[in-house]
Design an enzyme around this catalytic site. Structure first.
Site, PDB file in Angstrom:
ATOM      1  N   ASP A 154       0.815  -1.216   0.000  1.00  0.00           N
ATOM      2  CA  ASP A 154       0.000   0.000   0.000  1.00  0.00           C
ATOM      3  C   ASP A 154       0.851   1.269   0.000  1.00  0.00           C
ATOM      4  O   ASP A 154       0.312   2.374  -0.041  1.00  0.00           O
ATOM      5  CB  ASP A 154      -0.965   0.014   1.188  1.00  0.00           C
ATOM      6  CG  ASP A 154      -0.256   0.030   2.528  1.00  0.00           C
ATOM      7  OD1 ASP A 154       0.892  -0.459   2.605  1.00  0.00           O
ATOM      8  OD2 ASP A 154      -0.848   0.512   3.496  1.00  0.00           O
ATOM      9  N   ASN A 155       2.172   1.139   0.014  1.00  0.00           N
ATOM     10  CA  ASN A 155       3.058   2.296  -0.008  1.00  0.00           C
ATOM     11  C   ASN A 155       3.821   2.440  -1.312  1.00  0.00           C
ATOM     12  O   ASN A 155       4.672   3.306  -1.439  1.00  0.00           O
ATOM     13  CB  ASN A 155       4.084   2.214   1.130  1.00  0.00           C
ATOM     14  CG  ASN A 155       3.451   2.298   2.483  1.00  0.00           C
ATOM     15  OD1 ASN A 155       2.338   2.772   2.628  1.00  0.00           O
ATOM     16  ND2 ASN A 155       4.153   1.826   3.489  1.00  0.00           N
ATOM     17  N   ASP A 194       4.472   6.547   0.957  1.00  0.00           N
ATOM     18  CA  ASP A 194       4.620   6.820   2.385  1.00  0.00           C
ATOM     19  C   ASP A 194       6.097   7.006   2.707  1.00  0.00           C
ATOM     20  O   ASP A 194       6.856   6.054   2.747  1.00  0.00           O
ATOM     21  CB  ASP A 194       4.045   5.663   3.195  1.00  0.00           C
ATOM     22  CG  ASP A 194       4.087   5.916   4.691  1.00  0.00           C
ATOM     23  OD1 ASP A 194       4.615   6.956   5.110  1.00  0.00           O
ATOM     24  OD2 ASP A 194       3.595   5.068   5.440  1.00  0.00           O
TER      25      ASP A 194
END
Length: 84
Positions: free
Chosen positions: A11-12, A21
């Site tokens: 998810d980064n 992120d």
């Protein structure tokens, strides 16, 4: 020597390979493949030397999602809980 990501979770990382992120990161002063800026990464999963491997793994998970393939191989201790 260079920039090191501290966390390269799926998810980064964007499909372009750009990390989104940047909360945990660092800069190496000398070349060390085992160096990691994330102090809780005790196993070195996101160490500098493994970042290419983690990027590939993330893209494989994206390919699984886009093609409907069932994810088969995970060596993490909590892998069973994610397959439900």
């Amino acid at each position: 020597v260079g920039f090191v990501h501290g966390v390269m979770n799926t998810d980064n990382l964007s499909i372009l390979g750009i990390t989104i992120d940047l909360n945990v990161f660092g800069f190496m002063s000398w070349y060390d493949e085992t160096w990691r800026p994330n102090y809780i990464d005790e196993d070195g999963r996101y160490s500098f030397g493994k970042q290419r491997e983690i990027g590939k793994w993330n893209l494989e998970r994206l390919a699984d999602a886009l093609t409907g393939q069932k994810f088969q191989d995970d060596h993490e201790s909590d892998a069973e809980s994610w397959s439900r």
